[in-house]
Motif scaffolding. Structure first.
Motif, PDB file in Angstrom:
ATOM      1  N   MET A 114      34.487  36.320  43.584  1.00 54.26           N
ATOM      2  CA  MET A 114      35.568  37.149  43.573  1.00 54.26           C
ATOM      3  C   MET A 114      35.173  38.509  44.197  1.00 54.26           C
ATOM      4  O   MET A 114      34.353  39.025  43.375  1.00 54.26           O
ATOM      5  N   ASP A 115      36.019  39.389  44.841  1.00 53.39           N
ATOM      6  CA  ASP A 115      35.878  40.622  45.080  1.00 53.39           C
ATOM      7  C   ASP A 115      36.318  41.503  44.044  1.00 53.39           C
ATOM      8  O   ASP A 115      37.218  40.978  43.187  1.00 53.39           O
ATOM      9  N   ILE A 116      35.668  42.563  43.796  1.00 55.29           N
ATOM     10  CA  ILE A 116      36.309  43.568  42.672  1.00 55.29           C
ATOM     11  C   ILE A 116      37.605  43.963  42.745  1.00 55.29           C
ATOM     12  O   ILE A 116      38.178  44.100  41.728  1.00 55.29           O
ATOM     13  N   ASP A 117      38.258  43.694  43.932  1.00 57.51           N
ATOM     14  CA  ASP A 117      39.659  43.872  44.000  1.00 57.51           C
ATOM     15  C   ASP A 117      40.525  42.819  43.712  1.00 57.51           C
ATOM     16  O   ASP A 117      41.782  42.894  43.756  1.00 57.51           O
ATOM     17  N   GLY A 118      39.902  41.596  43.311  1.00 62.29           N
ATOM     18  CA  GLY A 118      40.716  40.607  42.645  1.00 62.29           C
ATOM     19  C   GLY A 118      40.878  39.501  43.901  1.00 62.29           C
ATOM     20  O   GLY A 118      41.353  38.336  43.745  1.00 62.29           O
ATOM     21  N   ASN A 119      40.280  39.728  45.098  1.00 61.18           N
ATOM     22  CA  ASN A 119      40.592  38.706  46.395  1.00 61.18           C
ATOM     23  C   ASN A 119      39.470  37.993  46.585  1.00 61.18           C
ATOM     24  O   ASN A 119      38.453  38.118  45.760  1.00 61.18           O
ATOM     25  N   ASN A 120      39.611  36.939  47.514  1.00 57.71           N
ATOM     26  CA  ASN A 120      38.812  35.921  47.812  1.00 57.71           C
ATOM     27  C   ASN A 120      37.824  35.321  46.601  1.00 57.71           C
ATOM     28  O   ASN A 120      36.653  35.277  46.510  1.00 57.71           O
ATOM     29  N   LYS A 121      38.706  34.642  45.739  1.00 58.49           N
ATOM     30  CA  LYS A 121      38.153  33.958  44.626  1.00 58.49           C
ATOM     31  C   LYS A 121      37.668  32.667  45.234  1.00 58.49           C
ATOM     32  O   LYS A 121      38.075  32.121  46.337  1.00 58.49           O
ATOM     33  N   ASN A 122      36.553  32.140  44.656  1.00 60.99           N
ATOM     34  CA  ASN A 122      35.701  31.126  45.103  1.00 60.99           C
ATOM     35  C   ASN A 122      35.439  30.095  43.922  1.00 60.99           C
ATOM     36  O   ASN A 122      34.542  30.473  43.078  1.00 60.99           O
ATOM     37  N   HIS A 123      35.984  29.009  43.941  1.00 60.59           N
ATOM     38  CA  HIS A 123      35.474  27.870  42.807  1.00 60.59           C
ATOM     39  C   HIS A 123      34.081  27.429  42.971  1.00 60.59           C
ATOM     40  O   HIS A 123      34.153  26.811  44.111  1.00 60.59           O
ATOM     41  N   LEU A 124      33.243  27.621  42.163  1.00 59.73           N
ATOM     42  CA  LEU A 124      31.830  27.009  42.465  1.00 59.73           C
ATOM     43  C   LEU A 124      31.519  25.878  41.822  1.00 59.73           C
ATOM     44  O   LEU A 124      30.783  24.960  42.501  1.00 59.73           O
ATOM     45  N   THR A 125      31.991  25.262  40.695  1.00 56.86           N
ATOM     46  CA  THR A 125      31.529  24.215  39.924  1.00 56.86           C
ATOM     47  C   THR A 125      32.614  23.572  39.502  1.00 56.86           C
ATOM     48  O   THR A 125      33.800  23.946  39.207  1.00 56.86           O
TER      49      THR A 125
END
Length: 140
Positions: free
Chosen positions: A1-12
């Protein structure tokens, strides 16, 4: 996730009742490391160390020590990347007390670096990746 809370990515995707902690980026930002304890049959109280690429690919189990019948549990935890990203130091109770172990980031070279009756915890690397400091109750 970016520091602004955007671009969340579930990895596992561990089981719903897994307990995961000690998440850390590798110094080169190519991988993430974590400790996870989850049900796996007879050794359901085990904690192991995993690495995964920063895009979520190649989840790899790094530690898979044998269950310790003397203590009825074991844990591999408190992992710490070496500054050059090539090795991981961690605390393990596989010997019956807590010792410091190391493993290469590809899972090879797994070995203890302390092995005594004291409890040794929380390894930290020096900046050149050649020495490790740790906490201990050895009283020396």
């Amino acid at each position: 996730m970016d520091i602004d809370g955007n671009n969340k990515n579930h990895l596992t995707s561990f089981p719903f009742n897994a307990y995961t902690w000690n998440l850390a980026w590798s110094p080169d930002s190519k991988k993430l490391m974590l400790s996870s304890r989850h049900p796996s049959g007879w050794d359901s109280d085990t904690s192991r160390i995993w690495v995964i690429n920063n895009d979520g690919s190649n989840l790899k189990l790094l530690t898979n020590n044998s269950f310790n019948y003397w203590t009825n549990y074991f844990d591999d935890f408190q992992p710490e990347w070496s500054p050059d990203s090539s090795m991981i130091a961690f605390t393990s109770s596989v010997s019956g007390d807590f010792d410091i172990w190391v493993v290469k980031d590809d899972g090879s070279g797994l070995r203890p670096i302390t092995n005594d009756y004291a409890n040794d915890f929380k390894p930290v690397w020096n900046p050149d990746s050649q020495r490790i400091a740790f906490l201990s109750d050895r009283g020396e």
